[in-house]
Design a protein around this motif. Structure first.
Motif, PDB file in Angstrom:
ATOM      1  N   TYR A  37      11.627 -30.925   7.954  1.00 51.46           N
ATOM      2  CA  TYR A  37      11.413 -32.368   8.030  1.00 51.46           C
ATOM      3  C   TYR A  37      12.725 -33.140   7.973  1.00 51.46           C
ATOM      4  N   THR A  38      12.695 -34.355   8.525  1.00 54.68           N
ATOM      5  CA  THR A  38      13.889 -35.201   8.490  1.00 54.68           C
ATOM      6  C   THR A  38      14.032 -35.894   7.139  1.00 54.68           C
ATOM      7  N   GLU A  39      12.909 -36.052   6.415  1.00 54.49           N
ATOM      8  CA  GLU A  39      12.927 -36.770   5.133  1.00 54.49           C
ATOM      9  C   GLU A  39      12.314 -35.916   4.035  1.00 54.49           C
ATOM     10  N   VAL A  40      12.840 -36.087   2.826  1.00 52.15           N
ATOM     11  CA  VAL A  40      12.301 -35.388   1.659  1.00 52.15           C
ATOM     12  C   VAL A  40      10.813 -35.700   1.471  1.00 52.15           C
ATOM     13  N   THR A  41      10.429 -36.947   1.760  1.00 52.42           N
ATOM     14  CA  THR A  41       9.029 -37.340   1.575  1.00 52.42           C
ATOM     15  C   THR A  41       8.107 -36.495   2.456  1.00 52.42           C
ATOM     16  N   GLY A  42       8.593 -36.114   3.634  1.00 55.43           N
ATOM     17  CA  GLY A  42       7.800 -35.266   4.525  1.00 55.43           C
ATOM     18  C   GLY A  42       7.563 -33.896   3.927  1.00 55.43           C
ATOM     19  N   THR A  83       0.910 -30.788  15.136  1.00 58.99           N
ATOM     20  CA  THR A  83       0.175 -32.041  14.946  1.00 58.99           C
ATOM     21  C   THR A  83      -0.222 -32.211  13.488  1.00 58.99           C
ATOM     22  N   VAL A  84      -0.798 -31.154  12.891  1.00 55.12           N
ATOM     23  CA  VAL A  84      -1.230 -31.220  11.495  1.00 55.12           C
ATOM     24  C   VAL A  84      -0.033 -31.457  10.575  1.00 55.12           C
ATOM     25  N   MET A  85       1.042 -30.721  10.777  1.00 55.77           N
ATOM     26  CA  MET A  85       2.207 -30.854   9.900  1.00 55.77           C
ATOM     27  C   MET A  85       2.947 -32.170  10.145  1.00 55.77           C
ATOM     28  N   GLY A  86       2.776 -32.720  11.341  1.00 59.63           N
ATOM     29  CA  GLY A  86       3.396 -33.994  11.655  1.00 59.63           C
ATOM     30  C   GLY A  86       2.791 -35.158  10.881  1.00 59.63           C
ATOM     31  N   HIS A  87       1.566 -34.948  10.345  1.00 56.26           N
ATOM     32  CA  HIS A  87       0.953 -35.998   9.528  1.00 56.26           C
ATOM     33  C   HIS A  87       1.761 -36.227   8.255  1.00 56.26           C
ATOM     34  N   ALA A  88       2.457 -35.213   7.790  1.00 53.44           N
ATOM     35  CA  ALA A  88       3.219 -35.325   6.537  1.00 53.44           C
ATOM     36  C   ALA A  88       4.495 -36.134   6.745  1.00 53.44           C
ATOM     37  N   GLY A  89       5.082 -36.011   7.928  1.00 52.82           N
ATOM     38  CA  GLY A  89       6.325 -36.719   8.184  1.00 52.82           C
ATOM     39  C   GLY A  89       6.939 -36.263   9.492  1.00 52.82           C
ATOM     40  N   GLU A  90       8.071 -36.859   9.821  1.00 52.83           N
ATOM     41  CA  GLU A  90       8.721 -36.538  11.084  1.00 52.83           C
ATOM     42  C   GLU A  90       9.343 -35.146  11.034  1.00 52.83           C
ATOM     43  N   LEU A  91       8.976 -34.322  12.015  1.00 51.90           N
ATOM     44  CA  LEU A  91       9.498 -32.958  12.068  1.00 51.90           C
ATOM     45  C   LEU A  91      10.875 -32.929  12.725  1.00 51.90           C
ATOM     46  N   LYS A  92      11.791 -32.238  12.086  1.00 58.51           N
ATOM     47  CA  LYS A  92      13.123 -32.053  12.654  1.00 58.51           C
ATOM     48  C   LYS A  92      13.173 -30.754  13.448  1.00 58.51           C
ATOM     49  N   ALA A  93      12.503 -29.738  12.924  1.00 53.91           N
ATOM     50  CA  ALA A  93      12.471 -28.440  13.605  1.00 53.91           C
ATOM     51  C   ALA A  93      11.171 -27.744  13.245  1.00 53.91           C
TER      52      ALA A  93
END
Length: 112
Positions: free
Chosen positions: A80-85, A50-60
C-alpha cells in the motif's frame, strides 16, 4: 481497601505492543505490505486487487503462481501507498470474501 493480587497475570499480552491495538498484531516498523492467504485457486488476480483496494491505494501487488504450471498458489501480497491502507487490510482478516475466509497479516521481510 480490597487488593486484587496478581491482577495482570491473565493478560500478560499487554506488555507486547503497548499502545492501542484491538487484538490485532502490531504493524512491524516500515511495513507497508500484507500477505493474503486462504484464497481459492480459481480466484482471478483482478478480483483480489478489487477487494484489497477497498482498504487503500495499492502500490504493488503480487499474485503468486507456481513457476512450472503457472497455477495460482492461493496467496498473494499487496503493498500500500499509505500506512492506513495496510492497517485497514489487516482488519479484513477473517472476513468472508471471494468465497473463502481471508487470512491477512503483515508481511515481514524476515524469513522464518
Amino acid at each position: 481497601g480490597h487488593f486484587q493480587r496478581g491482577g495482570l497475570q491473565k493478560g500478560e499480552r499487554e506488555e507486547r505492543g503497548g499502545k492501542g491495538g484491538g487484538g490485532a498484531e502490531q504493524r512491524p516498523e516500515n511495513c507497508m505490505t500484507v500477505w493474503i492467504g486462504n484464497l481459492a485457486k480459481d480466484v482471478e488476480e483482478s478480483e483480489i486487487r478489487t477487494v484489497m483496494g477497498h482498504a487503500g491505494e495499492l502500490k504493488a501487488f503480487r499474485y503468486i503462481t507456481d513457476k512450472h504450471q503457472d497455477e495460482f498458489l492461493g496467496f498473494c501480497f499487496a503493498e500500500y501507498t499509505e500506512v492506513t491502507g495496510v492497517e485497514a487490510a489487516v482488519k479484513m482478516n477473517g472476513q468472508n470474501r471471494l468465497g473463502r475466509r481471508l487470512k491477512i497479516r503483515y508481511a515481514t521481510d524476515r524469513k522464518g
